[in-house]
Write an enzyme that holds these catalytic residues in place. Structure first.
Site, PDB file in Angstrom:
ATOM      1  N   ARG A   1     105.299 108.798 103.361  1.00 35.37           N
ATOM      2  CA  ARG A   1     104.497 109.538 102.375  1.00 35.37           C
ATOM      3  C   ARG A   1     103.327 110.243 103.066  1.00 35.37           C
ATOM      4  O   ARG A   1     102.963 109.895 104.205  1.00 35.37           O
ATOM      5  CB  ARG A   1     103.987 108.582 101.303  1.00 35.37           C
TER       6      ARG A   1
ATOM      7  N   ASP B   1     107.314 100.877  89.984  1.00 37.40           N
ATOM      8  CA  ASP B   1     107.591 102.292  90.289  1.00 37.40           C
ATOM      9  C   ASP B   1     107.015 103.221  89.223  1.00 37.40           C
ATOM     10  O   ASP B   1     107.003 102.883  88.034  1.00 37.40           O
ATOM     11  CB  ASP B   1     109.111 102.484  90.379  1.00 37.40           C
TER      12      ASP B   1
ATOM     13  N   ASN C   1     103.888 105.159  89.560  1.00 40.47           N
ATOM     14  CA  ASN C   1     102.454 105.453  89.561  1.00 40.47           C
ATOM     15  C   ASN C   1     102.156 106.922  89.835  1.00 40.47           C
ATOM     16  O   ASN C   1     101.385 107.566  89.113  1.00 40.47           O
ATOM     17  CB  ASN C   1     101.729 104.602  90.610  1.00 40.47           C
ATOM     18  N   GLY C   2     102.745 107.436  90.913  1.00 40.90           N
ATOM     19  CA  GLY C   2     102.490 108.817  91.292  1.00 40.90           C
ATOM     20  C   GLY C   2     102.941 109.800  90.230  1.00 40.90           C
ATOM     21  O   GLY C   2     102.211 110.746  89.870  1.00 40.90           O
TER      22      GLY C   2
ATOM     23  N   LEU D   1      99.959  79.517  90.419  1.00 33.18           N
ATOM     24  CA  LEU D   1     100.804  80.709  90.512  1.00 33.18           C
ATOM     25  C   LEU D   1     100.747  81.206  91.949  1.00 33.18           C
ATOM     26  O   LEU D   1      99.676  81.295  92.534  1.00 33.18           O
ATOM     27  CB  LEU D   1     100.308  81.811  89.566  1.00 33.18           C
TER      28      LEU D   1
ATOM     29  N   ARG E   1      98.497 111.962  92.166  1.00 29.12           N
ATOM     30  CA  ARG E   1      99.290 110.760  92.390  1.00 29.12           C
ATOM     31  C   ARG E   1      98.369 109.561  92.646  1.00 29.12           C
ATOM     32  O   ARG E   1      98.642 108.464  92.172  1.00 29.12           O
ATOM     33  CB  ARG E   1     100.234 110.968  93.593  1.00 29.12           C
TER      34      ARG E   1
ATOM     35  N   HIS F   1      98.097 105.697  91.036  1.00 25.29           N
ATOM     36  CA  HIS F   1      98.064 104.420  91.760  1.00 25.29           C
ATOM     37  C   HIS F   1      96.883 103.566  91.291  1.00 25.29           C
ATOM     38  O   HIS F   1      97.011 102.349  91.120  1.00 25.29           O
ATOM     39  CB  HIS F   1      97.956 104.672  93.261  1.00 25.29           C
TER      40      HIS F   1
END
Length: 224
Positions: free
Chosen positions: A63, A12, A14-15, A122, A25, A29
């Protein structure tokens, strides 16, 4: 010391980071992808087997359209350029959620999963168009179709994460203290770490600090 098999992250901020830097924003990202690459590299180094990243929720469709389209173009570009490198590192790529995107992106996601399906170093689960409530409802509907008993073990076996151990750790960056419809069933006994830093500022040192705190945490699972 507690072993770590699975780390889940809500990436959470980025923007907000982009706006804070007097950019857009979308710029935030784009920068957030650099943190993704750092954390993947560190997860490999620590020999952690599963990493689940919350990339796009079922609610994120609300969004602005230009932001949504930009997020998908970033994902398209990242996979187009990086999936063969991830494959060479023996990384398995799995999408958690319903693939309801454009044909090109759906094909790329399917190709990425197929290419890396036998890798075992992984496993990266990308939660994409993902919502935990719809995941649980979907699992229950599957049980009804199969005429199986609705119980804890059967629900677990019908979740998107059916072949993945529950997260030992949840990390949420961005100074928000909520789960945002993410892995609600699977996080029942996970240790949760809320990080004030916005995702593009989150680095290997921050990650290792959390991993080390977890290793020293006493985990009771309901016992004394």
């Amino acid at each position: 010391m507690n072993p770590i098999k699975h780390v889940a992250i809500i990436m959470d901020g980025n923007g907000r980071w982009g706006i804070k830097k007097r950019k857009s924003r979308n710029f935030g990202h784009k920068q957030g992808l650099k943190s993704v690459e750092k954390i993947i590299k560190e997860t490999l180094k620590k020999k952690i087997r599963f990493l689940t990243l919350y990339a796009f929720s079922t609610e994120n469709w609300k969004r602005p359209k230009n932001e949504v389209n930009y997020l998908f173009s970033l994902l398209d570009n990242f996979l187009s350029n990086k999936i063969k490198e991830l494959h060479s590192q023996k990384i398995k790529f799995v999408v958690l959620g319903k693939k309801k995107f454009n044909k090109k992106l759906n094909n790329l996601l399917n190709y990425s999963e197929k290419l890396t399906s036998n890798n075992k170093k992984l496993q990266i689960n990308l939660a994409l168009n993902y919502g935990s409530k719809s995941e649980i409802i979907n699992a229950i509907n599957n049980l009804k179709k199969k005429k199986l008993q609705i119980n804890e073990s059967n629900i677990t076996r019908n979740l998107y994460t059916k072949n993945t151990p529950d997260p030992d750790i949840l990390i949420r960056t961005g100074d928000r203290k909520r789960l945002s419809n993410f892995l609600l069933w699977q996080l029942a006994y996970s240790e949760i770490f809320f990080e004030k830093k916005l995702w593009p500022d989150f680095n290997e040192k921050d990650y290792n600090n959390i991993l080390n705190k977890f290793k020293k945490t006493k985990r009771n699972f309901g016992k004394i």
